[in-house]
Design an enzyme around this catalytic site. Structure first.
Site, PDB file in Angstrom:
ATOM      1  N   ASN A   7       4.220  -3.627  14.585  1.00 16.65           N
ATOM      2  CA  ASN A   7       3.768  -3.104  13.288  1.00 16.65           C
ATOM      3  C   ASN A   7       3.245  -1.679  13.504  1.00 16.65           C
ATOM      4  OD1 ASN A   7       1.901  -2.367  11.216  1.00 16.65           O
ATOM      5  ND2 ASN A   7       1.937  -4.462  10.471  1.00 16.65           N
ATOM      6  N   HIS A  10      -0.359   1.753  11.632  1.00 19.61           N
ATOM      7  CA  HIS A  10      -1.471   2.627  12.018  1.00 19.61           C
ATOM      8  C   HIS A  10      -1.027   3.974  12.571  1.00 19.61           C
ATOM      9  CE1 HIS A  10      -4.217  -0.181  10.571  1.00 19.61           C
ATOM     10  NE2 HIS A  10      -3.838  -1.126  11.399  1.00 19.61           N
ATOM     11  N   HIS A  43       3.950  -2.380   6.427  1.00 18.64           N
ATOM     12  CA  HIS A  43       3.374  -2.950   5.203  1.00 18.64           C
ATOM     13  C   HIS A  43       3.314  -1.843   4.157  1.00 18.64           C
ATOM     14  CE1 HIS A  43      -0.230  -5.416   3.372  1.00 18.64           C
ATOM     15  NE2 HIS A  43       0.689  -5.112   2.476  1.00 18.64           N
ATOM     16  N   ARG A  45       1.877  -1.000   1.154  1.00 17.05           N
ATOM     17  CA  ARG A  45       0.806  -1.488   0.279  1.00 17.05           C
ATOM     18  C   ARG A  45       0.914  -0.860  -1.098  1.00 17.05           C
ATOM     19  NH1 ARG A  45      -3.787  -3.899   3.083  1.00 17.05           N
ATOM     20  NH2 ARG A  45      -4.773  -3.698   1.059  1.00 17.05           N
ATOM     21  N   ARG A  49      -1.751   3.319   1.221  1.00 15.71           N
ATOM     22  CA  ARG A  49      -2.781   3.959   2.058  1.00 15.71           C
ATOM     23  C   ARG A  49      -2.234   4.424   3.405  1.00 15.71           C
ATOM     24  NH1 ARG A  49      -6.652  -1.064   3.677  1.00 15.71           N
ATOM     25  NH2 ARG A  49      -6.866  -1.175   1.441  1.00 15.71           N
ATOM     26  N   GLU A  70       6.367  -6.039   5.208  1.00  9.60           N
ATOM     27  CA  GLU A  70       5.245  -6.849   4.724  1.00  9.60           C
ATOM     28  C   GLU A  70       4.903  -6.343   3.344  1.00  9.60           C
ATOM     29  OE1 GLU A  70       1.643  -6.600   6.934  1.00  9.60           O
ATOM     30  OE2 GLU A  70       2.657  -7.345   8.707  1.00  9.60           O
ATOM     31  N   THR A 101      -5.247  -7.157   5.882  1.00  7.96           N
ATOM     32  CA  THR A 101      -4.988  -8.426   5.205  1.00  7.96           C
ATOM     33  C   THR A 101      -6.033  -9.452   5.654  1.00  7.96           C
ATOM     34  OG1 THR A 101      -2.678  -7.832   5.453  1.00  7.96           O
ATOM     35  CG2 THR A 101      -3.139 -10.032   4.643  1.00  7.96           C
ATOM     36  N   GLU A 151       4.764 -17.126   8.636  1.00  6.77           N
ATOM     37  CA  GLU A 151       4.042 -16.406   9.686  1.00  6.77           C
ATOM     38  C   GLU A 151       2.639 -16.987   9.705  1.00  6.77           C
ATOM     39  OE1 GLU A 151       4.414 -12.160  10.101  1.00  6.77           O
ATOM     40  OE2 GLU A 151       2.356 -11.999  10.831  1.00  6.77           O
ATOM     41  N   HIS A 191      -1.635 -11.261  13.444  1.00  5.07           N
ATOM     42  CA  HIS A 191      -2.910 -10.766  12.932  1.00  5.07           C
ATOM     43  C   HIS A 191      -4.017 -10.932  13.970  1.00  5.07           C
ATOM     44  CE1 HIS A 191      -5.904  -9.298  10.196  1.00  5.07           C
ATOM     45  NE2 HIS A 191      -4.910  -8.943   9.401  1.00  5.07           N
TER      46      HIS A 191
HETATM   47  N1  PXP Z   1       1.131  -9.925  10.280  1.00  6.31           N
HETATM   48  C1  PXP Z   1       0.693  -9.671   9.027  1.00  6.31           C
HETATM   49  C2  PXP Z   1       1.230 -10.504   7.920  1.00  6.31           C
HETATM   50  C3  PXP Z   1      -0.222  -8.634   8.764  1.00  6.31           C
HETATM   51  O1  PXP Z   1      -0.648  -8.405   7.511  1.00  6.31           O
HETATM   52  C4  PXP Z   1      -0.655  -7.830   9.839  1.00  6.31           C
HETATM   53  C5  PXP Z   1      -1.563  -6.666   9.575  1.00  6.31           C
HETATM   54  O2  PXP Z   1      -0.859  -5.682   8.894  1.00  6.31           O
HETATM   55  C6  PXP Z   1      -0.164  -8.122  11.115  1.00  6.31           C
HETATM   56  C7  PXP Z   1       0.710  -9.186  11.315  1.00  6.31           C
HETATM   57  C8  PXP Z   1      -0.568  -7.318  12.318  1.00  6.31           C
HETATM   58  O3  PXP Z   1      -1.930  -7.493  12.532  1.00  6.31           O
HETATM   59  P1  PXP Z   1      -2.645  -6.614  13.642  1.00  6.31           P
HETATM   60  O4  PXP Z   1      -2.560  -5.190  13.191  1.00  6.31           O
HETATM   61  O5  PXP Z   1      -4.040  -7.148  13.653  1.00  6.31           O
HETATM   62  O6  PXP Z   1      -1.903  -6.849  14.923  1.00  6.31           O
END
Ligand code: PXP
Length: 238
Positions: A7, A10, A43, A45, A49, A70, A101, A151, A191
């Site tokens: 992901n 960031h 994601h 959003r 953001r 996402e 999330t 998930e 997550h």
């Molecule tokens: N899976 C989902 C559905 C999420 O919303 C997120 C956060 O965007 C992640 C995985 C990844 O989480 P993390 O950034 O804590 O690894």
């Protein structure tokens, strides 16, 4: 071995902090893929953001592994998914004020619109995954809705305040994996996972794909993205 979805939200967070063009999440996706990522997750959003529409459009054209979008299940974002057709979408709950999330989607007794949206995306060839807590009722409801995958939200496991609480959360994850496998749907997890707490989850087996963001990008700031992805892949090998 479970697949690794990286992901890259960031990377966009850092770019948006200054409103400039860098670092570009599209470049990050290419590096992550070269380092062995099996998929790229972003994601989009509603408040935009971090990830922007432009990012998703370019990633759709450049990601060579698998693009997982996402998203909240709103008319606006579903229309974008149906236009861009990512390989997979993961439906998540979304609140404007949250830092990230906060919990799984509540699909028990879900609105009719959820099933309608799932179907419309599946008709466009998109695999639909639902981000839910490790809860048997939620898994059952996800199946009834015709989801292709779930998930499992690992946040409660990752944030557990004590060793005992963490173990109890791990058992919930294990039970959820078992139930989803019995039901014949794919099982992803994510997550809050990092280079330490992922080890017992990998050891459970039965997870098709991990989606990991913050810990990989945080490590990448210090050691580089290529190494951060590679090191996480090594942990998935068990
Ligand atoms: N899976 C989902 C559905 C999420 O919303 C997120 C956060 O965007 C992640 C995985 C990844 O989480 P993390 O950034 O804590 O690894």
């Amino acid at each position: 071995m479970a697949r690794l979805g990286v992901n890259i939200d960031h990377v966009a967070t850092v770019r948006q902090a200054r409103g400039t063009m860098s670092p570009d999440p599209v470049a990050a996706a290419a590096i992550a893929e070269l380092a062995g990522a099996d998929g790229i997750t972003v994601h989009l959003r509603e408040d935009r953001r971090h990830i922007q529409d432009r990012d998703v459009e370019l990633l759709r054209r450049t990601v060579q592994t698998s693009l997982n979008l996402e998203m909240a299940c709103t008319d606006e974002i579903v229309a974008i998914a149906n236009k861009l057709r990512p390989d997979c979408v993961t439906l998540v709950p979304e609140k404007r004020q949250e830092l990230t999330t906060e919990g799984g989607l509540n699909v028990v007794g879900a609105a009719l619109s959820l099933g309608r949206h799932i179907e419309s995306m599946q008709e466009n060839g998109i695999v639909v995954s639902l981000f839910i807590d490790p809860d048997l009722e939620q898994i059952d409801a996800a199946m009834q809705l015709g989801a292709d995958a779930i998930e499992i939200h690992t946040g409660s496991y990752c944030d557990a305040p004590s060793r005992g609480a963490r173990q109890a959360e791990l058992v919930k994850v294990q039970t959820a994996i078992h139930a989803a496998r019995q039901a014949g749907i794919a099982v992803n997890a994510g997550h809050g996972l990092n280079y330490n707490n992922i080890i017992p989850v990998v050891a459970l087996g039965g997870i098709d794909e991990f989606n990991i963001g913050h810990s990989i990008i945080a490590r990448a700031v210090l050691v580089g993205l290529e190494r951060a992805v590679r090191e996480m892949k090594e942990l998935l090998a068990g």
